[in-house]
Scaffold this motif. Sequence first.
Motif, mmCIF file in Angstrom:
data_model
loop_
_atom_site.group_PDB
_atom_site.id
_atom_site.type_symbol
_atom_site.label_atom_id
_atom_site.label_comp_id
_atom_site.label_asym_id
_atom_site.label_seq_id
_atom_site.Cartn_x
_atom_site.Cartn_y
_atom_site.Cartn_z
ATOM 1 N N GLY B 73 0.852 -1.208 -0.058
ATOM 2 C CA GLY B 73 -0.107 -0.153 0.064
ATOM 3 C C GLY B 73 0.760 1.290 -0.122
ATOM 4 N N VAL B 74 2.220 1.222 -0.217
ATOM 5 C CA VAL B 74 2.850 2.389 -0.268
ATOM 6 C C VAL B 74 3.509 2.629 -1.626
ATOM 7 C CG1 VAL B 74 5.081 3.491 0.719
ATOM 8 C CG2 VAL B 74 3.580 1.900 2.084
ATOM 9 N N PRO B 75 3.412 3.835 -2.049
ATOM 10 C CA PRO B 75 3.902 3.853 -3.720
ATOM 11 C C PRO B 75 5.372 3.914 -3.774
ATOM 12 C CG PRO B 75 2.951 5.876 -2.720
ATOM 13 C CD PRO B 75 2.834 5.146 -1.693
ATOM 14 N N ARG B 76 5.876 3.321 -4.842
ATOM 15 C CA ARG B 76 7.354 3.339 -4.961
ATOM 16 C C ARG B 76 7.683 4.070 -6.084
ATOM 17 N NH1 ARG B 76 5.861 -2.204 -3.896
ATOM 18 N NH2 ARG B 76 5.986 -2.965 -6.376
ATOM 19 N N TYR B 77 8.736 4.681 -6.133
ATOM 20 C CA TYR B 77 9.329 5.853 -7.263
ATOM 21 C C TYR B 77 10.615 5.378 -7.765
ATOM 22 C CZ TYR B 77 5.695 8.891 -5.094
ATOM 23 O OH TYR B 77 4.359 9.386 -4.874
ATOM 24 N N LEU B 78 10.554 5.814 -9.121
ATOM 25 C CA LEU B 78 11.816 5.718 -9.843
ATOM 26 C C LEU B 78 12.101 7.193 -10.127
ATOM 27 C CD1 LEU B 78 14.136 4.511 -11.472
ATOM 28 C CD2 LEU B 78 12.695 4.285 -13.562
ATOM 29 N N VAL B 79 13.415 7.555 -9.822
ATOM 30 C CA VAL B 79 13.643 8.763 -10.313
ATOM 31 C C VAL B 79 15.026 8.851 -10.955
ATOM 32 C CG1 VAL B 79 14.639 11.172 -9.296
ATOM 33 C CG2 VAL B 79 12.681 9.851 -8.107
ATOM 34 N N CYS B 80 14.981 9.267 -12.206
ATOM 35 C CA CYS B 80 16.127 9.627 -13.151
ATOM 36 C C CYS B 80 16.902 10.633 -12.971
ATOM 37 C CB CYS B 80 15.776 9.272 -14.557
ATOM 38 S SG CYS B 80 17.198 9.755 -15.666
ATOM 39 N N ASN B 81 18.121 10.482 -12.544
ATOM 40 C CA ASN B 81 19.115 11.526 -12.152
ATOM 41 C C ASN B 81 20.060 12.073 -13.605
ATOM 42 O OD1 ASN B 81 21.051 13.010 -11.542
ATOM 43 N ND2 ASN B 81 22.043 11.797 -9.730
ATOM 44 N N ALA B 82 19.143 13.068 -14.123
ATOM 45 C CA ALA B 82 19.612 13.848 -15.150
ATOM 46 C C ALA B 82 20.225 15.416 -14.719
ATOM 47 C CB ALA B 82 18.474 13.980 -16.303
ATOM 48 N N ASP B 83 20.762 15.385 -13.455
ATOM 49 C CA ASP B 83 21.313 16.721 -13.199
ATOM 50 C C ASP B 83 22.892 16.806 -13.585
ATOM 51 O OD1 ASP B 83 20.850 18.975 -11.878
ATOM 52 O OD2 ASP B 83 22.293 18.297 -10.339
ATOM 53 N N GLU B 84 23.285 16.284 -14.678
ATOM 54 C CA GLU B 84 24.581 16.120 -15.144
ATOM 55 C C GLU B 84 25.348 17.510 -14.918
ATOM 56 O OE1 GLU B 84 25.589 15.482 -19.215
ATOM 57 O OE2 GLU B 84 26.447 13.741 -18.701
ATOM 58 N N SER B 85 26.150 17.594 -13.895
ATOM 59 C CA SER B 85 26.870 18.949 -13.752
ATOM 60 C C SER B 85 28.223 18.640 -13.430
ATOM 61 C CB SER B 85 26.336 19.461 -12.272
ATOM 62 O OG SER B 85 24.846 19.577 -12.521
ATOM 63 N N GLU B 86 28.770 17.524 -13.693
ATOM 64 C CA GLU B 86 30.197 16.882 -13.057
ATOM 65 C C GLU B 86 31.088 17.592 -14.188
ATOM 66 O OE1 GLU B 86 31.505 15.281 -10.446
ATOM 67 O OE2 GLU B 86 33.616 14.718 -11.404
ATOM 68 N N PRO B 87 32.176 18.600 -14.042
ATOM 69 C CA PRO B 87 32.663 19.049 -14.855
ATOM 70 C C PRO B 87 33.556 18.063 -15.861
ATOM 71 C CG PRO B 87 33.089 20.572 -12.864
ATOM 72 C CD PRO B 87 31.996 19.158 -12.546
ATOM 73 N N GLY B 88 33.454 18.323 -17.100
ATOM 74 C CA GLY B 88 34.125 17.305 -17.954
ATOM 75 C C GLY B 88 32.959 16.201 -18.492
ATOM 76 N N THR B 89 31.936 16.165 -17.986
ATOM 77 C CA THR B 89 30.814 15.446 -18.387
ATOM 78 C C THR B 89 29.506 15.973 -18.693
ATOM 79 O OG1 THR B 89 31.278 14.344 -16.125
ATOM 80 C CG2 THR B 89 29.418 13.303 -17.414
ATOM 81 N N PHE B 90 29.276 15.355 -20.352
ATOM 82 C CA PHE B 90 28.223 15.964 -20.900
ATOM 83 C C PHE B 90 27.412 14.905 -21.891
ATOM 84 C CE2 PHE B 90 30.908 16.315 -24.831
ATOM 85 C CZ PHE B 90 32.194 16.626 -24.315
#
Lengths: 169, 446
Positions: B73-90
């Motif tokens: 009876g408790v909802p479950r969530y999937l969250v996609c981490n698209a907060d790409e901010s690590e210098p050098g990463t794109f």
Amino acid sequence: MNMITEATKPTIQFTPERLERAKQSIADYPEGKQKSALLPLLHILQEQEGWTSPEGMDYVASLLDIEPIEVYEVASFYTMYHLNPVGKHVIEYCRTGPCCLMGGEEVYAHLKQRLGIDTGQTTVDGQFTIKEVECLAACGMGPVFQIREQYYMHLTNDRVDEIIDELSK
Amino acid sequence: MATKILTEHVNVPGIETFDVYRKQGGYTALEKALKTMTPEAVVEEVKKAGVRGRGGAGFPMGMKWSFLAKPEGVPRYLVCNADESEPGTFKDHYLMKNLPHLLIEGMIISSFALGANKSFIYVRGELMYVIRILEKAIAEAKAKGFLGKNILGSGYDLELVVQPGGGAYICGEETALLESLEGKRGNPRNKPPFPAVKGLYQCPTVVNNVESIATTPWIMNNGGDAYAAIGIGRSTGTKLISASGHINKPGVYEIELGVPVEDFLYADEWCGGIRPGHKFKALVAGGSSVPILPANLALKLENGDKRLMTYESLSEGGFKTGTMLGSGGFIVFDETSCIVRNTWNFSRFYHHESCGQCSPCREGTGWMEKVLHRIEYGHGHQRDVDLLVDVASKIEGNTICPLGDAAAWPVASAIRHFRDEFLWHITNPQEATQPGAVYRGEMALV
């Protein structure tokens, strides 16, 4: 809802189209979790007003049924929200390592010289504000700056001049 | 021809639209999963594939999924981490912009596997134009019956929401991201409880990186074993590498894990070598947080063997001679680069991005920036080098989240491998502060 008296009645409002988008955003989250829409609503506010003004933040608080302080403390944590009025075009250049390796520092110095202002300042005519930001996730295309939603990449002094000329028209 | 799991169709015109993506075989994996597999079977394939978290931590994705609590009876969530901010990463920027439907298909498959009926993609706010691309793609998928109620008649419902961030590197840390998604400041949470037990809205939550989620359609189509057959050892599958700096061909490349660093750097297929007339000085192999290596150690292990693009080979030798694959942000420095200036630049980044909760990070990142600044600008003291090492060591391991470590490692590693360059700045301030001045002392250029 918060108690809205004559004294606290918001002095600004979203346009009907933006209010609709704000309501849709609130509806994206489970009931009672409307505070989740705070970041999206602050973006809508800034899109309309150019910055996140205190009056605008109070208005957002009223839409989300939260206290104004809950909005201020969030807006001040994130770098994208302008807490002071800005120019028509806000140029946000990336000052982080990879862009600097590609000659960013020279290009940004040229940008400041061209506009006659330093980082954090606005031109007298109110057209341009320069801000420096950290990595914009476009490191292979550096140097990079962003104006609103648009990325400008592979910047050179000449390219900067072209962009400024274009925006000044 | 190397296998392309994510980017095979990236150059097909119109691939960002539903119709073209579908024509290239898109959404067949979703059909297979929803019509012929149980959620448990999907999890099993991802476990067999051995995909490791592509955001930087490298934690096995299937294992993360299996930790998800499932109270009634408790909802479950999937969250996609698209907060790409690590210098050098794109690379996530590249993937979402060009292949929005690949991420969406992956999100649906992954949400089905986890039993989530509402899932979120948290995209850094600066990428507003990418958010619009994703929202358009979601609307298309919904119109075709691949999202919403009773997807493809399977009885499974899913709503997908894209949330813009507000500009904060720290929100790439999964619990800070969840705070931000709840409309708060991005302060990382104390753990335990982990998100798998108490995540978004205190409900069981999985947070996965964009690239990790985007592997699931291929895994459904080809099986976990086929995925695990690519790569070397525990570094299975392919990895997107964001290549930047002084190379001939900066860009995002999908490689099979196990390619030698030397091949990746010099082959025309990838970076195409150091820019003409210059020599290779140093490498940050996995985003600004990982230890910087001098050219010789970047290419070869201590025993002379070639270093490979795998989690294990890049970390071979520990921090003494190795580094990490991290997020795959591959930043190349030639001999014109000043290591002191770059280290100061990175330190400024971490100081700026520290959320300020933990004193070692809040104060330490500020002090490292200040001391590096004074060395770079000709006011350094002999004792500053050891002072930096001391400050870095006191941040590392003493903070709620890994930002502290991420701030300490670049400084500690730069001094470990380029101490003479720091000392040269301190003992020759007049020379070192000339415009364009770079240390030309003894070092291993390649």
